[in-house]
Design a protein around this motif. Structure first.
Motif, PDB file in Angstrom:
ATOM      1  N   GLU A 173      -0.330  12.995   3.930  1.00 43.47           N
ATOM      2  CA  GLU A 173      -0.931  11.771   3.405  1.00 43.47           C
ATOM      3  C   GLU A 173      -2.206  11.463   4.180  1.00 43.47           C
ATOM      4  O   GLU A 173      -2.289  11.752   5.386  1.00 43.47           O
ATOM      5  CB  GLU A 173       0.022  10.583   3.571  1.00 43.47           C
ATOM      6  N   PHE A 220      -4.817   8.059   4.707  1.00 44.84           N
ATOM      7  CA  PHE A 220      -5.115   6.657   4.457  1.00 44.84           C
ATOM      8  C   PHE A 220      -6.535   6.378   4.942  1.00 44.84           C
ATOM      9  O   PHE A 220      -6.947   6.901   5.979  1.00 44.84           O
ATOM     10  CB  PHE A 220      -4.148   5.754   5.221  1.00 44.84           C
ATOM     11  N   TRP A 242      -7.486   2.989   0.540  1.00 46.23           N
ATOM     12  CA  TRP A 242      -6.805   3.898  -0.371  1.00 46.23           C
ATOM     13  C   TRP A 242      -5.898   4.859   0.378  1.00 46.23           C
ATOM     14  O   TRP A 242      -6.010   5.034   1.592  1.00 46.23           O
ATOM     15  CB  TRP A 242      -7.782   4.668  -1.246  1.00 46.23           C
ATOM     16  N   LYS A 243      -5.003   5.445  -0.390  1.00 46.57           N
ATOM     17  CA  LYS A 243      -4.095   6.475   0.108  1.00 46.57           C
ATOM     18  C   LYS A 243      -4.216   7.685  -0.790  1.00 46.57           C
ATOM     19  O   LYS A 243      -4.335   7.558  -2.010  1.00 46.57           O
ATOM     20  CB  LYS A 243      -2.654   5.959   0.082  1.00 46.57           C
ATOM     21  N   ILE A 268      -4.584   0.864  -2.097  1.00 47.04           N
ATOM     22  CA  ILE A 268      -3.391   0.297  -1.466  1.00 47.04           C
ATOM     23  C   ILE A 268      -3.688  -1.131  -1.042  1.00 47.04           C
ATOM     24  O   ILE A 268      -4.841  -1.519  -0.839  1.00 47.04           O
ATOM     25  CB  ILE A 268      -2.913   1.114  -0.248  1.00 47.04           C
ATOM     26  N   ARG A 269      -2.625  -1.921  -0.890  1.00 45.50           N
ATOM     27  CA  ARG A 269      -2.773  -3.312  -0.496  1.00 45.50           C
ATOM     28  C   ARG A 269      -1.569  -3.727   0.328  1.00 45.50           C
ATOM     29  O   ARG A 269      -0.423  -3.397  -0.007  1.00 45.50           O
ATOM     30  CB  ARG A 269      -2.865  -4.206  -1.742  1.00 45.50           C
ATOM     31  N   CYS A 310      -0.126   2.325   8.798  1.00 43.28           N
ATOM     32  CA  CYS A 310      -0.273   2.822   7.424  1.00 43.28           C
ATOM     33  C   CYS A 310       0.803   2.257   6.511  1.00 43.28           C
ATOM     34  O   CYS A 310       0.531   1.917   5.348  1.00 43.28           O
ATOM     35  CB  CYS A 310      -0.249   4.344   7.409  1.00 43.28           C
ATOM     36  N   ARG A 311       2.024   2.144   7.023  1.00 48.68           N
ATOM     37  CA  ARG A 311       3.097   1.596   6.194  1.00 48.68           C
ATOM     38  C   ARG A 311       2.849   0.115   5.891  1.00 48.68           C
ATOM     39  O   ARG A 311       3.153  -0.361   4.792  1.00 48.68           O
ATOM     40  CB  ARG A 311       4.450   1.801   6.868  1.00 48.68           C
ATOM     41  N   GLU A 340       0.087  -0.049   3.090  1.00 45.86           N
ATOM     42  CA  GLU A 340       0.489   0.279   1.723  1.00 45.86           C
ATOM     43  C   GLU A 340       1.596  -0.638   1.196  1.00 45.86           C
ATOM     44  O   GLU A 340       2.129  -0.415   0.112  1.00 45.86           O
ATOM     45  CB  GLU A 340       0.931   1.736   1.621  1.00 45.86           C
ATOM     46  N   ALA A 353      -7.043  -3.237   3.788  1.00 44.10           N
ATOM     47  CA  ALA A 353      -5.981  -3.437   2.796  1.00 44.10           C
ATOM     48  C   ALA A 353      -5.479  -4.873   2.760  1.00 44.10           C
ATOM     49  O   ALA A 353      -4.542  -5.184   2.023  1.00 44.10           O
ATOM     50  CB  ALA A 353      -4.812  -2.497   3.080  1.00 44.10           C
TER      51      ALA A 353
END
Length: 254
Positions: A125, A127, A137-138, A147-148, A193-194, A197, A224
């Motif tokens: 992945e 990010f 974005w991812k 992503i948000r 990152c988690r 997203e 994000a």
């Protein structure tokens, strides 16, 4: 170069470094110790060389501060903008056979994280985000998509905690009185990152980190819609002595 071009450069180099790390992991590697007793591997050095070479070739006017170069005593005169590179964030997890490690390529402007890309080699992945544009974005096997970060769900917060500092009593004190649905103890910039997203809500960090650990993932999260600040509420800033961060709290959307 425009911010979008700089972001694409960072994402491309982070992705190439992630591929090199996967190849080294598959082939096998040894673990050495640096002067501060932290681990380092061929993957750290190979990924850093690839990223630094690419950044200096494409953006010769922007200084590059990279973790392993700093550890070797290399100093850089900073400018208004400078790159911060952690070629393998989470070396202990990488060496220990875990999957929560990352490649961080961030750009600081003034004293703030401006943009950044984070590649997760184990899950393939990437990010990325530009803070002023509010664009994040991812990219994975399903392609690239925006992503948000999310607001904390009614059922409680999903908390991301450090694998190696997850038993810190300060974590229990911080969570006391909060509605918590789950706690995940993992390493590296994966936690940011988690949140970015919308798969997590809080990441409190009490232990020591360095600017290259946080610049890229902070940019992704803030682009994000999330936030990274000290426990006093002041934004996490850069250009600090010895590149050392204070404790911070990363959060999703308000």
């Amino acid at each position: 170069m425009t911010d979008e071009e700089l972001l694409n450069l960072a994402a491309r180099l982070a992705g190439q470094a992630a591929q090199a790390i996967r190849e080294i992991r598959a082939a096998g590697f040894s673990v050495e110790r640096k002067a501060d007793d932290t681990p380092v591997t061929l993957a750290d050095r190979t990924a850093e060389a690839l990223i630094v070479k690419g950044l200096r070739a494409a953006t010769p006017g922007i200084p590059v501060v990279a973790e392993e170069e700093v550890a070797a005593g290399h100093s850089v005169a900073l400018a208004e903008r400078y790159w911060l590179v952690d070629p393998l964030d989470g070396t202990r997890d990488f060496a220990g056979g875990h999957d929560s490690f990352a490649v961080n390529v961030g750009l600081v402007e003034g004293d703030r994280a401006h943009l950044g890309a984070v590649a997760l080699p184990a899950t393939e992945e990437i990010f990325a985000g530009i803070v002023p544009a509010g664009m994040a974005w991812k990219e994975d096997a399903a392609g690239r998509r925006p992503i948000r970060a999310r607001a904390v769900p009614e059922g409680g917060a999903v908390v991301m905690a450090s694998r190696h500092h997850g038993d810190d009593p300060r974590l229990d004190r911080f969570l006391e009185g909060r509605r918590v649905a789950e706690i995940h103890k993992i390493g590296s910039a994966v936690k940011f990152c988690r949140l970015a997203e919308g798969a997590g809500d809080l990441y409190p960090r009490f232990g020591r980190t360095m600017e290259w650990d946080t610049a890229a993932p902070q940019a992704v999260l803030e682009a994000a819609g999330g936030r990274v600040a000290g426990f006093d509420g002041a934004p996490l800033r850069y250009r600090k002595p010895r590149f050392e961060n204070h404790a911070f709290l990363a959060t999703g959307a308000p």
